[in-house]
Write a protein that holds these residues in place. Structure first.
Motif, PDB file in Angstrom:
ATOM      1  N   LYS A 193       0.829  -1.209   0.000  1.00 40.50           N
ATOM      2  CA  LYS A 193       0.000   0.000   0.000  1.00 40.50           C
ATOM      3  C   LYS A 193       0.862   1.257   0.000  1.00 40.50           C
ATOM      4  N   ASN A 194       0.263   2.339  -0.522  1.00 35.94           N
ATOM      5  CA  ASN A 194       0.899   3.673  -0.503  1.00 35.94           C
ATOM      6  C   ASN A 194       2.268   3.697  -1.181  1.00 35.94           C
ATOM      7  N   VAL A 195       2.386   2.950  -2.259  1.00 31.66           N
ATOM      8  CA  VAL A 195       3.616   2.974  -3.049  1.00 31.66           C
ATOM      9  C   VAL A 195       3.633   4.262  -3.869  1.00 31.66           C
ATOM     10  N   LEU A 196       4.712   5.004  -3.782  1.00 31.64           N
ATOM     11  CA  LEU A 196       4.822   6.284  -4.485  1.00 31.64           C
ATOM     12  C   LEU A 196       5.833   6.185  -5.619  1.00 31.64           C
ATOM     13  N   ASN A 197       5.332   6.357  -6.833  1.00 34.16           N
ATOM     14  CA  ASN A 197       6.166   6.403  -8.037  1.00 34.16           C
ATOM     15  C   ASN A 197       6.238   7.872  -8.468  1.00 34.16           C
ATOM     16  N   VAL A 198       7.427   8.414  -8.577  1.00 35.70           N
ATOM     17  CA  VAL A 198       7.574   9.819  -8.975  1.00 35.70           C
ATOM     18  C   VAL A 198       8.202   9.915 -10.359  1.00 35.70           C
ATOM     19  N   TYR A 199       7.541  10.677 -11.212  1.00 39.43           N
ATOM     20  CA  TYR A 199       8.007  10.910 -12.589  1.00 39.43           C
ATOM     21  C   TYR A 199       8.896  12.152 -12.630  1.00 39.43           C
ATOM     22  N   CYS A 200       9.989  12.047 -13.361  1.00 38.11           N
ATOM     23  CA  CYS A 200      10.822  13.213 -13.649  1.00 38.11           C
ATOM     24  C   CYS A 200      11.306  13.102 -15.093  1.00 38.11           C
ATOM     25  N   THR A 201      11.521  14.224 -15.721  1.00 39.12           N
ATOM     26  CA  THR A 201      11.980  14.248 -17.108  1.00 39.12           C
ATOM     27  C   THR A 201      13.502  14.198 -17.135  1.00 39.12           C
ATOM     28  N   ALA A 202      14.066  13.231 -17.815  1.00 40.97           N
ATOM     29  CA  ALA A 202      15.527  13.132 -17.926  1.00 40.97           C
ATOM     30  C   ALA A 202      16.081  14.383 -18.602  1.00 40.97           C
ATOM     31  N   GLY A 203      17.154  14.935 -18.032  1.00 42.16           N
ATOM     32  CA  GLY A 203      17.759  16.130 -18.610  1.00 42.16           C
ATOM     33  C   GLY A 203      17.073  17.414 -18.212  1.00 42.16           C
ATOM     34  N   TYR A 204      16.261  17.370 -17.146  1.00 43.52           N
ATOM     35  CA  TYR A 204      15.544  18.557 -16.666  1.00 43.52           C
ATOM     36  C   TYR A 204      15.745  18.692 -15.158  1.00 43.52           C
ATOM     37  N   PRO A 205      15.963  19.912 -14.649  1.00 47.08           N
ATOM     38  CA  PRO A 205      15.960  21.199 -15.361  1.00 47.08           C
ATOM     39  C   PRO A 205      17.232  21.483 -16.172  1.00 47.08           C
ATOM     40  N   GLN A 206      18.323  20.799 -15.823  1.00 53.45           N
ATOM     41  CA  GLN A 206      19.564  20.923 -16.599  1.00 53.45           C
ATOM     42  C   GLN A 206      19.908  19.546 -17.181  1.00 53.45           C
ATOM     43  N   LEU A 207      20.721  19.525 -18.210  1.00 53.83           N
ATOM     44  CA  LEU A 207      21.097  18.254 -18.832  1.00 53.83           C
ATOM     45  C   LEU A 207      21.691  17.294 -17.812  1.00 53.83           C
ATOM     46  N   HIS A 208      22.520  17.835 -16.909  1.00 55.42           N
ATOM     47  CA  HIS A 208      23.230  16.993 -15.942  1.00 55.42           C
ATOM     48  C   HIS A 208      22.404  16.710 -14.683  1.00 55.42           C
ATOM     49  N   SER A 209      21.144  17.157 -14.644  1.00 56.84           N
ATOM     50  CA  SER A 209      20.327  17.004 -13.432  1.00 56.84           C
ATOM     51  C   SER A 209      19.807  15.591 -13.215  1.00 56.84           C
ATOM     52  N   THR A 210      19.829  14.756 -14.234  1.00 55.99           N
ATOM     53  CA  THR A 210      19.150  13.455 -14.180  1.00 55.99           C
ATOM     54  C   THR A 210      19.537  12.636 -12.951  1.00 55.99           C
TER      55      THR A 210
END
Length: 256
Positions: free
Chosen positions: A13-30
């Motif tokens: 229960k209460n599993v949290l999957n968080v989406y983030c965009t690769a290369g955002y906000p900076q290219l090296h932020s991943t």
């Protein structure tokens, strides 16, 4: 047993999957973002592979994809960034994207590279179920990659059961037939979530689209195994000067 299966065996229960965009906000932020999400208490990390025409994404994630592409992000660059990620990150990592860039990269090459860097699963919303079953299913399985399908409130029970038989990892239950980030009331979809629960599917279910705070996360998790947050986190990163602190504060608001 895959890393995603192990997670759901450990935590139902209460599993949290968080989406983030690769290369955002900076290219090296991943990698910095991935590590911050792990440190902040996320359970799964869903990495968006930026694409110029993302069908399922709302304005905020589309804008983050545009920035990432302008930063120079590509699938090849992403795999380069992830090559040492398993030295520091243990959470399941999922790649989410669209077929066009994956086919351009080469789908066999893509699956092999994903396996090599320790990716656990893939979401490709525009890959038709029939094509997956007849052309690509064995390829993902050979590389130890869970393949996750999306269902919506309009998906028939017959199709949901077919998807449940084909996919692995979990089923992504889109809360409404719209794009990400739309302010649809999650509470209005409880009968849909309960229907999925009553179907007793073999795969766990995570709810996405419209999850933005503790209240919507709690509601979505009532009848399912947890939820997916993307747009709200991208917004939090937009003007961040300290990714670690911003991520910690954001996740505390969801989980605290």
């Amino acid at each position: 047993m895959s890393a995603i299966e192990q997670l759901f065996k450990r935590k139902q229960k209460n599993v949290l999957n968080v989406y983030c965009t690769a290369g955002y906000p900076q290219l090296h932020s991943t990698t910095e973002v991935i590590k911050a999400l792990q440190d902040g208490g996320a359970d799964i990390i869903e990495l968006g592979m930026p694409y110029s025409d993302p069908l399922a994404d709302g304005e905020v994630i589309q804008a983050s994809s545009t920035v990432a592409l302008q930063n120079g992000m590509s699938i090849a660059t992403l795999f380069e960034q992830l090559k040492d990620i398993r030295n520091t990150v243990q959470l399941p990592i999922i790649l989410m994207g669209y077929m066009n860039p994956v086919l351009q990269f080469g789908i066999e090459k893509f699956c092999a590279a994903a396996k090599a860097v320790g990716v656990d699963g893939v979401i490709l919303p525009d890959l038709p179920m029939y094509e997956f079953e007849t052309m690509y299913k064995s390829l993902f399985e050979q590389n130890g990659l869970d393949f996750i399908f999306l269902v919506t409130p309009e998906t028939s029970e017959e199709r949901i059961r077919k998807i449940d038989s084909l996919c692995s990892g979990f089923i992504y239950a889109v809360s409404s037939s719209s794009t990400t980030g739309k302010n649809k009331a999650i509470a209005d979809q409880e009968s849909y979530f309960k229907k999925l629960q009553d179907m007793q599917l073999k795969n766990p279910v995570l709810v996405g689209f419209g999850i933005k705070d503790k209240a919507s996360f709690t509601t979505a998790s009532r009848y399912t195994n947890g939820a997916i947050i993307g747009t709200a986190y991208i917004k939090a990163l937009e003007n961040s000067t300290h990714i670690g602190q911003t991520t910690k504060e954001f996740l505390n608001r969801i989980l605290g």
